[in-house]
Design an enzyme around this catalytic site. Sequence first.
Site, PDB file in Angstrom:
ATOM      1  N   CYS A   1       5.778  -8.106 -17.159  1.00 56.24           N
ATOM      2  CA  CYS A   1       4.909  -8.509 -16.045  1.00 56.24           C
ATOM      3  C   CYS A   1       3.518  -8.908 -16.535  1.00 56.24           C
ATOM      4  CB  CYS A   1       4.822  -7.407 -14.995  1.00 56.24           C
ATOM      5  SG  CYS A   1       4.334  -5.779 -15.615  1.00 56.24           S
TER       6      CYS A   1
ATOM      7  N   HIS B   1       2.864  -1.796 -12.496  1.00 59.65           N
ATOM      8  CA  HIS B   1       3.154  -3.230 -12.444  1.00 59.65           C
ATOM      9  C   HIS B   1       1.869  -4.022 -12.622  1.00 59.65           C
ATOM     10  CE1 HIS B   1       5.539  -6.732 -11.689  1.00 59.65           C
ATOM     11  NE2 HIS B   1       4.859  -7.087 -10.600  1.00 59.65           N
TER      12      HIS B   1
ATOM     13  N   ASP C   1       3.400 -11.665  -7.026  1.00 51.35           N
ATOM     14  CA  ASP C   1       4.258 -10.782  -7.808  1.00 51.35           C
ATOM     15  C   ASP C   1       5.152 -11.577  -8.754  1.00 51.35           C
ATOM     16  OD1 ASP C   1       6.049  -8.802  -8.728  1.00 51.35           O
ATOM     17  OD2 ASP C   1       5.840  -7.683  -6.862  1.00 51.35           O
TER      18      ASP C   1
END
Length: 246
Positions: free
Chosen positions: A75, A188, A206
């Site tokens: 991520c 995250h 995201d």
Amino acid sequence: MNIKLHKTLKTSVKAAIIWFCVSSGTVISQTLPVSSNLITFNSKEGEKLLIQSRAREDFFPLSMQFITQNNQAFCGVASSVMVLNGLGILAPETPQYSPYRVFTQENFFSNEKTKKVITPEVVSRQGITLEQLGGLIASYDVQVKVYHAADTNLEQFRKIVSENLKQPKNFVIVNYLRKEIGQEKGGHISPIAAYNEQTDRFLIMDVSRYKYPPVWVKAADLWKAMNTTDTTSGKTRGFVIVSKVN
């Protein structure tokens, strides 16, 4: 604002939203259920929040570079690639696209400076911390400022990030704990694209697009999710500001 001009701008933003949703796959992706405290970007309400936003300079360049992380630990890498491409930083050579250059998750670590921060093999196993995120991005020709949540507060975070989103050529990446905003499950990293002052919500782009769509989250909830301890670093999560070198 002139009514005719307002309608024109509204129509332009609406068209951009439709293009973004279709091209990024957010309309048809089979993602996890979204909790009631979040507003999905590809909903009518989510679209309205962007149209009403006065702090959305980052939405369009980020939407042009929106990608899915290569694996469940990348991520931070995917977010970095989006931001560096959005800034127009000179990218490493990419044989498959030669003579053109673009940052990818595969060539991001071709800069030897990045490997001194952390190697891609380690990232694939455990992800990265906030400081490592800042160090990786700073290995390229950009300015990076790292903010641990413990060193700021909700009001400062809201002011710094909302003002940043009104300006071009700089971006914000947040590091947060998913469960604190009602998602599954651990830490995250993703970029922030816009802020809606009326609802006090930030739009998270995201990068785990197979899991969740972009969502509007309350500033207080996002702050709480950042103000959590990363067990790897022993420090709180937070956010980084990335901009071109003057």
